[in-house]
Scaffold this motif. Structure first.
Motif, mmCIF file in Angstrom:
data_model
loop_
_atom_site.group_PDB
_atom_site.id
_atom_site.type_symbol
_atom_site.label_atom_id
_atom_site.label_comp_id
_atom_site.label_asym_id
_atom_site.label_seq_id
_atom_site.Cartn_x
_atom_site.Cartn_y
_atom_site.Cartn_z
ATOM 1 N N PHE A 141 1.803 -1.603 -1.625
ATOM 2 C CA PHE A 141 0.966 -1.358 -2.809
ATOM 3 C C PHE A 141 -0.107 -2.435 -2.934
ATOM 4 N N ALA A 142 0.292 -3.688 -2.689
ATOM 5 C CA ALA A 142 -0.646 -4.808 -2.813
ATOM 6 C C ALA A 142 -1.736 -4.746 -1.741
ATOM 7 N N ILE A 143 -1.361 -4.404 -0.505
ATOM 8 C CA ILE A 143 -2.320 -4.339 0.598
ATOM 9 C C ILE A 143 -3.402 -3.297 0.322
ATOM 10 N N THR A 144 -3.019 -2.184 -0.272
ATOM 11 C CA THR A 144 -3.968 -1.080 -0.515
ATOM 12 C C THR A 144 -4.503 -1.069 -1.944
ATOM 13 N N SER A 145 -4.128 -2.073 -2.725
ATOM 14 C CA SER A 145 -4.522 -2.149 -4.146
ATOM 15 C C SER A 145 -4.061 -0.926 -4.930
#
Length: 331
Positions: A141-145
């Motif tokens: 989730f963090a990598i793809t915002s």
């Protein structure tokens, strides 16, 4: 000679019975609705894709489950490895093959990390795998915002889906898995640990490295599953709050079916045939436009009925063959 022929016939019949019976039932149900099961090339692609994806997931799940380690993190590994590989390839303009290789490597590393956490913290595998699943989901989730990854317009990365490519995945996946677990020292030690952990450890087999290797191999397999899923649609949707765990449940029915078929042939071939069986069912769902909620109910009922049969196999055989009745009649 006659006994050998009889044994061979029993093995062939036992190996083919479930997939053949499932195919015939699915074929009849589709015919009743006036639908052809394999009408277009797309139907064949769906069948081979489902077989490849489910077979690899079943391999990954069975690896640790057979050793008493329930791993909830395999779905999150599939998700995060595909996010990593798709993000790298879209940003660098890399083609399909590098994406597959990166996905396998990423999956193996993520599986390795999961295995190391398990052996270091020494908590029950269920608890560890749930924590790892949450962490990997959050990382994706963090990598793809939170927006996921989309490469629908990238014709190179979305060109993988095809009968030949999925068939290659099935052949190579099955061959490598059979080689690793039937023809290597690691495989012999794995089987020994599964059949008797205490005795195996006392004879000098190292349980911890074997367990870590199992997590690593399972991760690599799920990297391929993530790649297959991503290149099929060209998009990767995010999953939070254990949303990735659903991937694991697709392997339960083929794993139990494969375990049963494995009595008559190599267990890995049994898992493949279990995946083929569920692929027939999945194709039927698609051809008949069965609602997703009904699919889950039907699949769950099939799984429950099969488990009931496995737990009462002797009673069912006696009932079907009238064994008790014939025994009383001959007295």
């Amino acid at each position: 000679m006659k006994t050998n022929n009889t044994n061979i016939f029993k093995r062939i019949a036992g190996t083919a019975a479930i997939p053949v019976a499932t195919f015939l039932i699915v074929l009849i149900l589709c015919s009743v609705k006036g639908v052809k099961l394999f009408e277009t090339e797309g139907n064949w692609i769906l069948f081979f894709r489902a077989t490849a994806s489910v077979m690899l997931t079943t391999f990954a799940l069975s690896l640790n489950l057979n050793s008493g380690r329930f791993d909830f993190s395999i779905g999150s590994i599939s998700l995060l490895s595909s996010v990593i590989s798709a993000s790298i390839c879209t940003s660098l303009g890399l083609p399909t093959v590098p994406m597959l290789i990166i996905s396998i490597i990423a999956g193996a590393v993520l599986g390795l990390v999961s295995g190391l956490i398990y052996v270091i913290v020494k908590l029950p595998p269920i608890i560890v795998s749930l924590g790892v699943a949450l962490f990997y989901e959050g990382l994706a989730f963090a990598i793809t915002s939170g927006y996921g990854v989309s490469f629908v317009a990238n014709t190179e990365l979305t060109s993988f889906p095809g009968i030949f490519n999925y068939a290659l995945v099935i052949i190579f996946g099955l061959s490598i898995f059979i080689f690793l677990f039937d023809h290597t020292q690691f495989g012999y030690e794995y089987k020994s640990l599964v059949s008797g952990q205490k005795v195996s450890v006392n004879t000098g087999i190292k349980e911890v490295p074997n367990a870590v290797c199992c997590y690593t191999i399972a991760g690599a397999l799920m990297g391929v599953v993530g790649f297959i899923s991503a290149t099929n649609t060209g998009t990767i949707q995010m999953a939070l709050n254990f949303g990735s765990i659903g991937v694991m449940f697709t392997a339960f029915l083929p794993m139990f079916i494969g375990g049963f078929i494995g009595r008559f042939c190599n267990e890995k071939i049994g898992y493949l045939l279990g995946a083929v069986t569920t692929a027939f069912i999945s194709l039927m769902y698609a051809r008949l436009n069965v609602d997703a909620s009904i699919q889950q109910i039907v699949t769950a009922l099939i799984l429950v009925c099969f488990l009931i049969y496995l737990n009462n196999e002797n009673k069912v055989i006696e009932l079907v063959t009238f064994k008790k009745y014939m025994a009383r009649k001959t007295q």
